[in-house]
Design a protein around this motif. Structure first.
Motif, PDB file in Angstrom:
ATOM      1  N   ARG A   2     -29.767 -53.783  77.526  1.00  0.00           N
ATOM      2  CA  ARG A   2     -28.320 -53.598  77.553  1.00  0.00           C
ATOM      3  C   ARG A   2     -28.020 -52.121  77.648  1.00  0.00           C
ATOM      4  NH1 ARG A   2     -25.495 -56.326  72.653  1.00  0.00           N
ATOM      5  NH2 ARG A   2     -27.158 -57.693  71.981  1.00  0.00           N
ATOM      6  N   GLN A   3     -27.270 -51.723  78.659  1.00  0.00           N
ATOM      7  CA  GLN A   3     -26.907 -50.313  78.787  1.00  0.00           C
ATOM      8  C   GLN A   3     -25.392 -50.127  78.808  1.00  0.00           C
ATOM      9  OE1 GLN A   3     -29.145 -49.069  82.240  1.00  0.00           O
ATOM     10  NE2 GLN A   3     -27.637 -49.812  83.695  1.00  0.00           N
ATOM     11  N   ALA A   4     -24.642 -51.237  78.945  1.00  0.00           N
ATOM     12  CA  ALA A   4     -23.191 -51.153  78.742  1.00  0.00           C
ATOM     13  C   ALA A   4     -22.932 -51.373  77.248  1.00  0.00           C
ATOM     14  CB  ALA A   4     -22.488 -52.214  79.573  1.00  0.00           C
ATOM     15  N   ARG A   6     -20.483 -50.809  73.393  1.00  0.00           N
ATOM     16  CA  ARG A   6     -19.544 -50.087  72.515  1.00  0.00           C
ATOM     17  C   ARG A   6     -19.830 -48.610  72.343  1.00  0.00           C
ATOM     18  NH1 ARG A   6     -17.425 -53.962  67.711  1.00  0.00           N
ATOM     19  NH2 ARG A   6     -16.979 -55.738  69.059  1.00  0.00           N
ATOM     20  N   TYR A  11     -16.021 -48.322  77.698  1.00  0.00           N
ATOM     21  CA  TYR A  11     -16.216 -49.748  77.404  1.00  0.00           C
ATOM     22  C   TYR A  11     -15.236 -50.174  76.312  1.00  0.00           C
ATOM     23  CZ  TYR A  11     -18.294 -54.080  75.653  1.00  0.00           C
ATOM     24  OH  TYR A  11     -18.482 -55.381  75.229  1.00  0.00           O
ATOM     25  N   LYS A  15     -12.573 -53.166  76.099  1.00  0.00           N
ATOM     26  CA  LYS A  15     -12.737 -54.170  75.038  1.00  0.00           C
ATOM     27  C   LYS A  15     -11.480 -54.268  74.166  1.00  0.00           C
ATOM     28  CE  LYS A  15     -14.893 -57.308  73.066  1.00  0.00           C
ATOM     29  NZ  LYS A  15     -15.565 -57.314  71.770  1.00  0.00           N
ATOM     30  N   PHE A  20     -14.100 -60.844  74.937  1.00  0.00           N
ATOM     31  CA  PHE A  20     -15.413 -60.733  75.579  1.00  0.00           C
ATOM     32  C   PHE A  20     -15.557 -61.713  76.750  1.00  0.00           C
ATOM     33  CE2 PHE A  20     -19.983 -61.605  75.902  1.00  0.00           C
ATOM     34  CZ  PHE A  20     -20.430 -60.324  76.144  1.00  0.00           C
ATOM     35  N   SER A  50     -22.883 -59.430  81.430  1.00  0.00           N
ATOM     36  CA  SER A  50     -22.661 -60.845  81.147  1.00  0.00           C
ATOM     37  C   SER A  50     -23.277 -61.085  79.784  1.00  0.00           C
ATOM     38  CB  SER A  50     -23.316 -61.702  82.234  1.00  0.00           C
ATOM     39  OG  SER A  50     -22.942 -63.048  82.070  1.00  0.00           O
ATOM     40  N   ASP A  51     -23.712 -62.297  79.501  1.00  0.00           N
ATOM     41  CA  ASP A  51     -24.409 -62.542  78.247  1.00  0.00           C
ATOM     42  C   ASP A  51     -25.413 -63.659  78.465  1.00  0.00           C
ATOM     43  OD1 ASP A  51     -24.197 -61.648  75.262  1.00  0.00           O
ATOM     44  OD2 ASP A  51     -24.562 -63.792  75.213  1.00  0.00           O
ATOM     45  N   PRO A  67     -19.275 -60.279  66.532  1.00  0.00           N
ATOM     46  CA  PRO A  67     -19.375 -59.901  67.949  1.00  0.00           C
ATOM     47  C   PRO A  67     -20.493 -60.663  68.642  1.00  0.00           C
ATOM     48  CG  PRO A  67     -20.419 -58.229  66.581  1.00  0.00           C
ATOM     49  CD  PRO A  67     -19.905 -59.295  65.652  1.00  0.00           C
ATOM     50  N   TYR A 124     -29.716 -69.894  69.044  1.00  0.00           N
ATOM     51  CA  TYR A 124     -28.266 -69.824  68.822  1.00  0.00           C
ATOM     52  C   TYR A 124     -27.639 -71.213  68.780  1.00  0.00           C
ATOM     53  CZ  TYR A 124     -28.437 -64.795  69.507  1.00  0.00           C
ATOM     54  OH  TYR A 124     -28.698 -63.462  69.368  1.00  0.00           O
ATOM     55  N   PHE A 177     -34.680 -62.551  78.821  1.00  0.00           N
ATOM     56  CA  PHE A 177     -34.624 -61.986  77.473  1.00  0.00           C
ATOM     57  C   PHE A 177     -35.063 -63.043  76.465  1.00  0.00           C
ATOM     58  CE2 PHE A 177     -31.542 -59.151  79.558  1.00  0.00           C
ATOM     59  CZ  PHE A 177     -31.889 -57.926  79.020  1.00  0.00           C
ATOM     60  N   SER A 179     -35.282 -62.624  73.022  1.00  0.00           N
ATOM     61  CA  SER A 179     -35.024 -61.710  71.908  1.00  0.00           C
ATOM     62  C   SER A 179     -35.578 -62.218  70.589  1.00  0.00           C
ATOM     63  CB  SER A 179     -33.524 -61.467  71.771  1.00  0.00           C
ATOM     64  OG  SER A 179     -33.009 -61.055  73.014  1.00  0.00           O
ATOM     65  N   HIS A 291     -35.350 -51.822  73.486  1.00  0.00           N
ATOM     66  CA  HIS A 291     -34.341 -52.860  73.283  1.00  0.00           C
ATOM     67  C   HIS A 291     -33.005 -52.220  73.658  1.00  0.00           C
ATOM     68  CE1 HIS A 291     -33.343 -56.630  70.595  1.00  0.00           C
ATOM     69  NE2 HIS A 291     -32.988 -56.779  71.843  1.00  0.00           N
TER      70      HIS A 291
END
Ligand code: 1CP
Length: 320
Positions: A2-4, A6, A11, A15, A20, A50-51, A67, A124, A177, A179, A291
């Motif tokens: 992730r490089q985008a 908060r 950003y 936001k 989101f 995206s996610d 979040p 999740y 990913f 994670s 990460h």
């Protein structure tokens, strides 16, 4: 990684105005957020904003962000799994297709698409959100093995379609990913992780798009991960790249500066970035963090590592 996010004021400004999901589902916004880090830093690639949860809503699962992802009704029964819909490829996330096209039109930098690994998505879905110990997930996998395999098979089929969709739309590499891979034993990963990853990755054979796999905290699983059909193994910060080199012959290594070190002094940032570069010298290496960027990261430290990486000459006979 992730490089985008908060840590960038631009950003946070977006936001503040949008939720989101609204950001993810509005191609103009998602494309803008994807490109924000590239406008600020001289990065060599973009990663789609995206996610990992994005494709799951098309299956009929309700997810909110607070979040991190919160699954309104956790999925723990055969009935809940039977109710999941496997949409046609084009119906999974049409907005992602448009985002990818917009980013490709606006930027010549390569664009990385991504998806979550089935076992990480299942974490999740079964827990209902993030968890300290993933006890509910682990118990459920082992107490309900047939249902667990049904869910993981479903997630693999959905993910395969979703990655094909992204490739068709124009992404130039894909990253999976995983994670939460590292929370599992070798035995659990062997049964519930590896076979589904193999299925997804094998289905991408012949697309010509490089496949990157990241498993976090998973050095104990490297013997299994070696057998995956991937071009690039993304390494978290825990294991030095030169040690990984011998474990993954013929593969490109990606990584692996500890993102938390971007909070340290500029001296530490410089030294540790150079150490990572030296440790990657033994073969093909994509410099990256181990990460995602932390929300408290000073953007100047990101700029610093980008400069150091670009100034580095890989042939130099550096001594550690
Ligand atoms: O730079 C980019 O544009 C990357 C976009 C991206 C990616 C690749 C986001 C945006 N999420 C992801 C993947 C993702 N999402 C992963 C895998 C990568 C990783 O381990 O970091 C995971 C585990 C998630 C789940 C998720 N979504 C979390 C983690 C929660 C937990 O359990 O630890 C969080 C906080 C989110 C929300 C999210 N997704 C993305 C962003 C920028 C955010 C934060 C939203 C905000 O509050 O501003």
């Amino acid at each position: 990684m992730r490089q985008a996010g908060r840590y960038l004021p631009e950003y946070r400004a977006i936001k503040d105005r949008f939720g989101f999901w609204e950001m993810v589902r509005t191609p103009e916004i998602a494309a803008e957020v994807t490109l924000q880090p590239l406008r600020r830093f001289d990065l060599d690639a973009a990663i789609l904003f995206s996610d990992i949860m994005t494709p799951l809503t098309s299956a009929g699962i309700q997810i909110e962000f607070n979040p991190g992802p919160c699954v309104t009704t956790p999925i723990r029964s055969h009935d809940a799994i039977r109710r999941l819909r496997l949409p046609h490829r084009s119906a999974i996330a049409p907005f992602v297709v448009n985002t990818i096209k917009m980013v490709r039109e606006e930027s010549v930098r390569p664009l990385i698409g991504f998806a979550g690994a089935p076992l990480t998505l299942a974490a999740y879905l079964v827990e209902g959100g993030g968890s300290a110990d993933y006890g509910v997930l682990k118990r459920w996998l082992h107490d309900n093995t047939p249902a667990a395999h049904d869910l993981l098979r479903f997630l693999s089929d959905l993910t395969t379609r979703y990655l094909h969709l992204q490739i068709e739309a124009g992404v130039q590499a894909v990253q999976i990913f995983d994670s939460w891979a590292g929370i599992h034993s070798v035995r659990t990963y062997d049964e519930f992780g590896l076979p589904y990853l193999k299925q997804i990755l094998a289905a991408l054979d012949g697309t010509g798009v490089p496949r990157i796999y990241l498993a976090v905290g998973a050095a104990h699983l490297y013997r299994q991960i070696r057998t995956l059909p991937i071009e690039v193994i993304s390494v978290d910060w825990r294991t030095p790249l030169d040690e990984c080199r011998t474990l993954f012959p013929g593969k490109t290594l990606q990584g692996n500066l500890d993102p938390a070190l971007l909070l340290a002094s500029s001296k530490v940032v410089t030294e540790e970035t150079r150490r990572t570069l030296r440790q990657g010298l033994g073969g093909p290496h994509i410099f990256n963090l181990g990460h995602g960027v932390l929300a408290t990261t000073p953007p100047d430290n990101v700029a610093r590592i980008v400069d150091i990486v670009h100034a580095y000459t890989r042939t130099e006979d550096d001594v550690l």
